[in-house]
Design an enzyme around this catalytic site. Structure first.
Site, mmCIF file in Angstrom:
data_model
loop_
_atom_site.group_PDB
_atom_site.id
_atom_site.type_symbol
_atom_site.label_atom_id
_atom_site.label_comp_id
_atom_site.label_asym_id
_atom_site.label_seq_id
_atom_site.Cartn_x
_atom_site.Cartn_y
_atom_site.Cartn_z
ATOM 1 C CG HIS A 1 16.838 2.430 64.108
ATOM 2 N ND1 HIS A 1 18.163 2.710 63.939
ATOM 3 C CD2 HIS A 1 16.236 2.711 62.915
ATOM 4 C CE1 HIS A 1 18.363 3.145 62.706
ATOM 5 N NE2 HIS A 1 17.215 3.160 62.065
ATOM 6 C CG ASP B 1 15.236 6.231 69.202
ATOM 7 O OD1 ASP B 1 14.819 7.289 68.680
ATOM 8 O OD2 ASP B 1 15.742 5.303 68.538
ATOM 9 C CD GLN C 1 10.226 6.217 62.959
ATOM 10 O OE1 GLN C 1 9.192 6.754 62.577
ATOM 11 N NE2 GLN C 1 11.236 5.991 62.144
ATOM 12 C CE LYS D 1 14.108 8.648 61.474
ATOM 13 N NZ LYS D 1 14.071 7.792 60.273
ATOM 14 C CB CYS E 1 17.750 0.269 60.709
ATOM 15 S SG CYS E 1 18.499 1.050 59.308
HETATM 16 N N1 PMP Z 1 15.821 5.371 65.995
HETATM 17 C C1 PMP Z 1 14.686 5.126 65.331
HETATM 18 C C2 PMP Z 1 13.520 4.548 66.072
HETATM 19 C C3 PMP Z 1 14.596 5.420 63.971
HETATM 20 O O1 PMP Z 1 13.472 5.162 63.302
HETATM 21 C C4 PMP Z 1 15.720 5.985 63.316
HETATM 22 C C5 PMP Z 1 15.675 6.330 61.830
HETATM 23 N N2 PMP Z 1 15.178 5.344 61.009
HETATM 24 C C6 PMP Z 1 16.874 6.224 64.055
HETATM 25 C C7 PMP Z 1 16.883 5.914 65.388
HETATM 26 C C8 PMP Z 1 18.093 6.828 63.423
HETATM 27 O O2 PMP Z 1 17.805 8.131 63.001
HETATM 28 P P1 PMP Z 1 18.847 8.950 62.122
HETATM 29 O O3 PMP Z 1 19.183 8.082 60.945
HETATM 30 O O4 PMP Z 1 18.104 10.181 61.737
HETATM 31 O O5 PMP Z 1 20.033 9.224 62.979
#
Ligand code: PMP
Length: 405
Positions: free
Chosen positions: A123, A200, A203, A226, A364
């Site tokens: 991401h 990270d 997910q 999430k 993203c």
């Molecule tokens: N890393 C991953 C793998 C994600 O899926 C996301 C959210 N889509 C993020 C980071 C960023 O998370 P947040 O917007 O809650 O900071």
């Protein structure tokens, strides 16, 4: 006991509504999960009866709020199986957690010519902060590629690690491909070279049990929203030895020990990294969300979601002329796909008209789009409350949309 999704759905009143005169099907869970009553009620009760700022107060409700906030830290510690509660830092989300490490770790340990390794399936939140750190310190960003089926080419890691590698940052689960990466193996390889690893978990935590001590990761990050919790709250787990050696990220509030105009000294962990008034309401809500998740059982949820993934994948494939991005045998309930030549934005809009919420766009993850040579994808992602009946509606909707083109 079999998985009782009907009862689980009752905990999520938001699901019981019509959108565009049809039963609402929510398949955008990888973007954010819905909140159960247990979380909403916890926050409401707290806001109506207890709310006061934490740590500094000596009065009844300030003490009660502090206890509730710190109790949530214990819930997170237990959830991640961290060794010490001080290794759990509350942030505003995954993005802030990664930025904290990228900024603070780099300030302590990154020098000109050093290297940071990420993966091609990250991401943007796990790419850009590292790129910024590289720019600041004149370091080099290296990338572990993935194969077309969505599996990380972990075998290339040994060739990418050098004596200049300072940190590796990798998603445990990809937000586009759904791939569950072999992070334990990556960490084992990295540690053989004395390189720390940030995982990270944005997910992964809603779907698979995480044990940071068993993984032996150096940092682990995730977001509240999430895992069925509130927005604006997240977690950074870090091994004490790293967190102790890193300078503070933001200044002010509880992160100080003593302030004079000549010099300020900093507080102990975890407060050193919790500047300003923390989002304590969010942390308390997150605690309730984790307890909710644990009551159902993450293993049970993961297995159920996997059955939805298999069912949906098979049904989608029956449609023909449909491309699925990411077909690793080790996957969570995320399906990115392209149907015929229909642009994902059109598909998403038409699905919405039929009551179905999916995500479309670059998700993203520009490098993943570039890998497959596409500009956008459509993503359906499942949570503990989704059903095969909803997948049937989704497939029916896709068939109907196809006839319009
Ligand atoms: N890393 C991953 C793998 C994600 O899926 C996301 C959210 N889509 C993020 C980071 C960023 O998370 P947040 O917007 O809650 O900071």
């Amino acid at each position: 006991m079999s998985y009782d999704y009907q009862n689980i759905r009752k905990d999520f009143p938001i699901l019981d509504q019509q959108v565009n005169n049809r039963p609402w099907v929510y398949f955008d869970n990888a973007a954010t999960a819905q909140r159960p009553l247990a979380v909403v009620e916890k926050i409401q009760e707290f806001s109506l009866r207890t709310n006061s700022n934490i740590h500094r107060g000596t009065h009844f409700h300030a003490i009660k709020t502090t206890e509730a906030f710190e109790n949530s830290r214990d819930i997170v510690r237990n959830f991640l199986h961290a060794k010490e509660r001080e290794e759990v830092i509350f942030t505003h989300g995954t993005t802030e957690s990664i930025n904290l490490v990228a900024r603070s770790f780099s300030e302590a340990f990154l020098r000109e010519g050093d290297e940071i390794i990420v993966t091609e399936m990250e991401h943007h939140a796990n790419i850009v902060p590292w790129q910024m750190a590289c720019e600041r310190h004149r370091a080099i960003l290296k990338v572990i590629p993935f194969a077309d089926n969505g599996e990380l080419q972990t075998d290339l890691l040994e060739t990418l690690i050098s004596d200049r590698t300072r940190i590796i940052a990798v998603a445990q689960v990809s937000n586009t491909l759904g791939t569950v990466n072999p992070v334990k193996e990556i960490i084992r390889i990295a540690h053989r070279h004395n390189v720390p690893v940030l995982v990270d978990g944005a997910q992964s935590v809603p779907h698979i049990t995480v044990d940071v001590q068993d993984l032996d990761c150096d940092f682990f990050v995730f977001s509240g929203h999430k895992v069925y919790g509130p927005t604006g709250i997240g977690v950074l787990y870090g091994k004490r030895r790293w967190l102790d050696a890193m300078p503070p990220f933001l200044g002010g509030g509880e992160m100080i020990d003593r302030v004079t105009f000549e010099k300020t000294t900093y507080n102990e962990l975890p407060h050193k990294f919790e500047a300003g008034t923390p989002h304590y309401v969010g942390a308390i809500g997150l605690g309730a969300a984790i307890q909710y998740l644990q009551n159902i059982g993450i293993k049970e949820i993961g297995a159920y979601e996997h059955s939805l993934l298999t069912f949906a994948t098979d049904r989608l494939k029956e449609l023909g002329n449909l491309r699925i991005f990411g077909e690793s045998p080790s996957k969570t309930g995320v399906i990115c796909f392209q149907l015929d030549q229909i642009h994902p934005f059109d598909l998403g809009t038409l699905l919405d008209q039929l009551g179905i919420a999916v995500r479309t766009g670059r998700l993203c993850a520009d490098p993943v789009m570039d890998h497959y040579g596409v500009t956008a994808m459509t993503r359906a992602s499942f949570a503990c409350y989704n059903t095969t009946e909803e997948i049937d509606l989704f497939i029916k909707a896709l068939l109907r949309i196809r006839t319009m083109f």
